[in-house]
Design an enzyme around this catalytic site. Structure first.
Site, short mmCIF file in Angstrom:
data_model
loop_
_atom_site.label_atom_id
_atom_site.label_comp_id
_atom_site.label_asym_id
_atom_site.label_seq_id
_atom_site.Cartn_x
_atom_site.Cartn_y
_atom_site.Cartn_z
N CYS A 1 -17.04 -12.37 8.17
CA CYS A 1 -17.31 -12.80 9.55
C CYS A 1 -18.70 -13.44 9.65
CB CYS A 1 -17.22 -11.60 10.48
SG CYS A 1 -17.42 -12.05 12.20
N CYS B 1 -20.41 -14.12 12.42
CA CYS B 1 -21.18 -13.80 13.62
C CYS B 1 -21.80 -12.41 13.56
CB CYS B 1 -20.34 -13.97 14.87
SG CYS B 1 -18.86 -12.98 14.92
N CYS C 1 -12.27 -11.86 7.69
CA CYS C 1 -11.42 -12.36 8.77
C CYS C 1 -9.94 -12.41 8.37
CB CYS C 1 -11.89 -13.76 9.17
SG CYS C 1 -11.23 -14.32 10.74
N CYS D 1 -10.89 -9.48 10.84
CA CYS D 1 -11.56 -8.19 10.65
C CYS D 1 -10.72 -7.05 11.25
CB CYS D 1 -12.94 -8.22 11.30
SG CYS D 1 -12.89 -8.55 13.07
N CYS E 1 -12.36 -10.18 18.86
CA CYS E 1 -13.02 -11.17 18.01
C CYS E 1 -14.38 -11.48 18.61
CB CYS E 1 -12.19 -12.44 17.91
SG CYS E 1 -13.01 -13.75 16.98
S1 SF4 Z 1 -11.55 -12.11 13.81
FE1 SF4 Z 1 -13.36 -12.96 14.81
S2 SF4 Z 1 -14.90 -11.31 14.74
FE2 SF4 Z 1 -13.30 -10.80 13.25
S3 SF4 Z 1 -13.99 -11.69 11.31
FE3 SF4 Z 1 -12.69 -13.24 12.25
S4 SF4 Z 1 -14.11 -14.55 13.37
FE4 SF4 Z 1 -15.22 -12.62 12.93
#
Ligand code: SF4
Length: 157
Positions: free
Chosen positions: A94, A96, A115, A117, A126
């Site tokens: 991820c 972020c 991802c 996750c 997310c």
């Molecule tokens: S689902 Fe969203 S928060 Fe989870 S790893 Fe992927 S981009 Fe990041």
């Protein structure tokens, strides 16, 4: 969205950040006040990885009944962040949660934040705003994004 500002930074090679105006709180304002995307990068992810993560994102949005952000610049930046991690770590860690990683290689091998996750798989959460449930103020109505869009929307970043 409970916070006015959400900071998503930074990787060693690809930094992702999002911001929202301080008084951004209601659905009525969202069409006039869009998320601001800030990105700093040292290396571009490979086209191959961007394409792989683009296709994954489209497929997973359909599978999870989620939608891309109304501002697809957000979507584009996250897809490129995932692609960068695929290139550098061998897994789409991820992008972020950068400030929370002590050891990105170890995180990638552990898998919790690869991802999609675990929070996304279990609760449709997310934090990157790549996959948004329809009731999210920032959700658009699209589950598709082209490679051309991604390149265009990140061209000046
Ligand atoms: S689902 Fe969203 S928060 Fe989870 S790893 Fe992927 S981009 Fe990041």
């Amino acid at each position: 969205m409970t916070t006015a500002m959400q900071s998503l930074s930074a990787t060693s090679s690809y930094s992702v950040g999002f911001g929202f105006p301080p008084n951004f709180t209601t659905p009525q304002t969202r069409l006039h006040r869009r998320p601001v995307v800030v990105i700093a990068k040292a290396d571009e992810p490979s086209d191959k990885s961007v394409e792989i993560m683009r296709k994954f994102s489209e497929q997973y949005a359909r599978k999870s009944d989620t939608f891309f952000c109304v501002d697809k610049g957000v979507t584009s930046v996250v897809i490129k962040g995932l692609a960068d991690h695929r290139d550098t770590l061998g897994a789409p860690l991820c992008p972020c949660r950068q400030v929370h990683y002590d050891d990105k290689a170890a995180e990638a091998s552990q898998g919790f934040w690869n991802c999609p996750c675990v929070p996304m798989r279990e609760r449709k959460e997310c934090h990157c705003m790549l996959f948004l449930t329809p009731d999210n103020d920032f959700a658009g109505d699209e589950q598709a994004i082209s490679l051309e869009e991604i390149k265009e929307l990140t061209a000046n970043m």
